[in-house]
Motif scaffolding. Sequence first.
Motif, mmCIF file in Angstrom:
data_model
loop_
_atom_site.group_PDB
_atom_site.id
_atom_site.type_symbol
_atom_site.label_atom_id
_atom_site.label_comp_id
_atom_site.label_asym_id
_atom_site.label_seq_id
_atom_site.Cartn_x
_atom_site.Cartn_y
_atom_site.Cartn_z
ATOM 1 N N VAL A 1 0.832 -1.201 0.000
ATOM 2 C CA VAL A 1 0.000 0.000 0.000
ATOM 3 C C VAL A 1 0.867 1.250 0.000
ATOM 4 C CG1 VAL A 1 -1.677 1.322 1.336
ATOM 5 C CG2 VAL A 1 -1.964 -1.144 1.072
ATOM 6 N N ARG A 2 1.952 1.206 0.763
ATOM 7 C CA ARG A 2 2.861 2.357 0.808
ATOM 8 C C ARG A 2 3.475 2.625 -0.567
ATOM 9 N NH1 ARG A 2 8.451 1.720 3.857
ATOM 10 N NH2 ARG A 2 8.716 0.439 1.994
ATOM 11 N N ASP A 3 3.889 1.562 -1.269
ATOM 12 C CA ASP A 3 4.480 1.745 -2.595
ATOM 13 C C ASP A 3 3.468 2.290 -3.593
ATOM 14 O OD1 ASP A 3 6.870 0.823 -1.647
ATOM 15 O OD2 ASP A 3 6.673 -1.194 -2.461
ATOM 16 N N ILE A 4 2.209 1.838 -3.487
ATOM 17 C CA ILE A 4 1.175 2.313 -4.412
ATOM 18 C C ILE A 4 0.823 3.765 -4.110
ATOM 19 C CG2 ILE A 4 -1.241 2.023 -5.090
ATOM 20 C CD1 ILE A 4 -0.888 -0.962 -4.716
ATOM 21 N N ALA A 5 0.847 4.135 -2.835
ATOM 22 C CA ALA A 5 0.399 5.468 -2.428
ATOM 23 C C ALA A 5 1.364 6.567 -2.861
ATOM 24 C CB ALA A 5 0.190 5.521 -0.921
ATOM 25 N N LYS B 1 2.223 -1.715 -11.964
ATOM 26 C CA LYS B 1 2.230 -0.283 -12.251
ATOM 27 C C LYS B 1 1.024 0.296 -11.536
ATOM 28 C CE LYS B 1 2.655 3.192 -15.859
ATOM 29 N NZ LYS B 1 2.774 3.457 -17.316
ATOM 30 N N ASN B 2 1.280 1.090 -10.521
ATOM 31 C CA ASN B 2 0.246 1.527 -9.586
ATOM 32 C C ASN B 2 -0.347 0.287 -8.926
ATOM 33 O OD1 ASN B 2 0.695 4.254 -10.246
ATOM 34 N ND2 ASN B 2 -0.641 4.079 -12.028
ATOM 35 N N ASP B 3 -1.642 0.015 -9.121
ATOM 36 C CA ASP B 3 -2.238 -1.150 -8.456
ATOM 37 C C ASP B 3 -2.526 -2.291 -9.419
ATOM 38 O OD1 ASP B 3 -4.295 0.301 -9.780
ATOM 39 O OD2 ASP B 3 -5.793 -0.700 -8.546
ATOM 40 N N ARG B 4 -1.937 -2.263 -10.629
ATOM 41 C CA ARG B 4 -2.244 -3.278 -11.646
ATOM 42 C C ARG B 4 -1.001 -4.083 -12.023
ATOM 43 N NH1 ARG B 4 -7.212 -2.016 -14.233
ATOM 44 N NH2 ARG B 4 -8.021 0.010 -13.557
ATOM 45 N N LEU B 5 -1.182 -5.386 -12.145
ATOM 46 C CA LEU B 5 -0.104 -6.258 -12.588
ATOM 47 C C LEU B 5 0.130 -6.051 -14.088
ATOM 48 C CD1 LEU B 5 0.279 -10.019 -11.646
ATOM 49 C CD2 LEU B 5 0.775 -9.223 -13.943
ATOM 50 N N VAL B 6 1.393 -5.864 -14.474
ATOM 51 C CA VAL B 6 1.691 -5.616 -15.890
ATOM 52 C C VAL B 6 2.607 -6.667 -16.494
ATOM 53 C CG1 VAL B 6 1.298 -3.131 -15.772
ATOM 54 C CG2 VAL B 6 3.578 -4.036 -15.261
ATOM 55 N N ARG B 7 3.385 -7.375 -15.648
ATOM 56 C CA ARG B 7 4.322 -8.342 -16.237
ATOM 57 C C ARG B 7 4.876 -9.268 -15.167
ATOM 58 N NH1 ARG B 7 9.669 -7.164 -20.049
ATOM 59 N NH2 ARG B 7 10.448 -9.298 -20.005
ATOM 60 N N TRP B 8 5.248 -10.487 -15.628
ATOM 61 C CA TRP B 8 5.956 -11.447 -14.783
ATOM 62 C C TRP B 8 7.419 -11.503 -15.204
ATOM 63 C CZ3 TRP B 8 3.835 -13.716 -10.607
ATOM 64 C CH2 TRP B 8 2.442 -13.806 -10.533
ATOM 65 N N VAL B 9 8.308 -11.664 -14.243
ATOM 66 C CA VAL B 9 9.725 -11.902 -14.531
ATOM 67 C C VAL B 9 10.184 -13.102 -13.724
ATOM 68 C CG1 VAL B 9 10.276 -9.525 -15.140
ATOM 69 C CG2 VAL B 9 10.465 -10.250 -12.764
ATOM 70 N N ASP B 10 11.123 -13.860 -14.293
ATOM 71 C CA ASP B 10 11.574 -15.095 -13.663
ATOM 72 C C ASP B 10 13.091 -15.180 -13.708
ATOM 73 O OD1 ASP B 10 8.871 -16.732 -13.396
ATOM 74 O OD2 ASP B 10 8.870 -15.862 -15.401
ATOM 75 N N GLY B 11 13.633 -16.141 -12.961
ATOM 76 C CA GLY B 11 15.028 -16.502 -13.044
ATOM 77 C C GLY B 11 15.996 -15.362 -12.762
#
Length: 398
Positions: A185-189, A233-243
């Motif tokens: 929440v802190r990061d989004i705010a 990005k804000n409160d929405r998932l935009v991408r997955w990263v792995d490895g």
Amino acid sequence: MKRAFALFISLTAYVCLLAGCWSQRELTDLAFVIAIGLDKTEEGEYLASLQVVNPGNVAGAMPSGGGAGGVPVSIYTSTGDSVSEASRKATEKVSRLLYYAHTNLVVVSEELAREGLDEVFDVMERHHQFRTTAKLVIARGHSAKEVLSVLTPIDKISARQIIQMLKFSELAWGETSNIDIWRTVRDIAVSQRNPVMTGVAIEGDPRKGKRQENVQSSVPDARIKLDGLALFKNDRLVRWVDGPTARGMMWVLERIQHTNLTVPWEGKKEAIGYRTTRSKTKVKAKIKNGRPSISIHIIAEGELSESRIPINLADTSLLFRLEKELERSAKEDVTKAIKAAQREKTDVFGFGAAVHRAAPRLWKKIEKEWHDRYFPELDVTVTTDMHIRRTRMWDKPY
């Protein structure tokens, strides 16, 4: 007479000051919700899955995870137009009052995360029982309900197993993030950083994972595993990263405690293994001609954990060359992570905070356009210092 009257008045005053149990709840009237799973239905409603402890089965449970009379947890589901409505409707199916003070885990489906989590966090922050120290994960490839329904073989309660996996995976491997709701929440705010969350997936058949037989076999039909990092990005998932890309993000975020790096040597891939024992990351912002830039400096110490080729580790010049190869490997991981975030225009590293500290006036001018304009074009310089402090028991592999 006066003495007796004074004593009576004193006792009466003390009685008035004693705290009463006006808000007491009997344990037999409470249903302890350990974890919450949130999905979206085809109709667009919230689907809340509540993992509730079966006290008798946990108290008399065997180490295998099952109890004397059945499974240690039960899953209750309900739907509603809001998270609050869905959770309250669940009381139609539970014989006790739902109690959220011990809720330690929230699992959110990937579908819901891509739509946005503002409403989810709002109700959790307002609820008087709910603790924002609860861990947060994203269900990847499966619904949140399916994740919470899998019975686990080591820890009796699957929510606890996920929490422990988050803790020890970040400690030992460095490709996952042990993050709670308060930090998210802190990061989004604030506009200076976007959140990163760990993904949770299911290996095997989720339907068989619900049955008690899943914890009565040395090879369970379904297992829960941590699976990559979700960039928001804000409160929405935009991408997955792995490895290695996920590990590169943890390097920049200074969340690496221990991890393993492997480097090629003399034509053999992954010939030398290196384990970090401590690390530190310094992020600084510089301003030139009104344009910000970022410099990242990573310092790590560690030990050689494996050598798959015959080399003389007592040779200091060889160790120096190995350090340079390790530096190149770590720098490559970090560069991949930065490019992945810049492509999605989401500053998950907190570079905006560094710019704010270096030039507050400039930050006020570029704050609104930071993620979409300035961050994707940001010049980032990465330097690494990797030190081999020990080679363990052998200098010359047999």
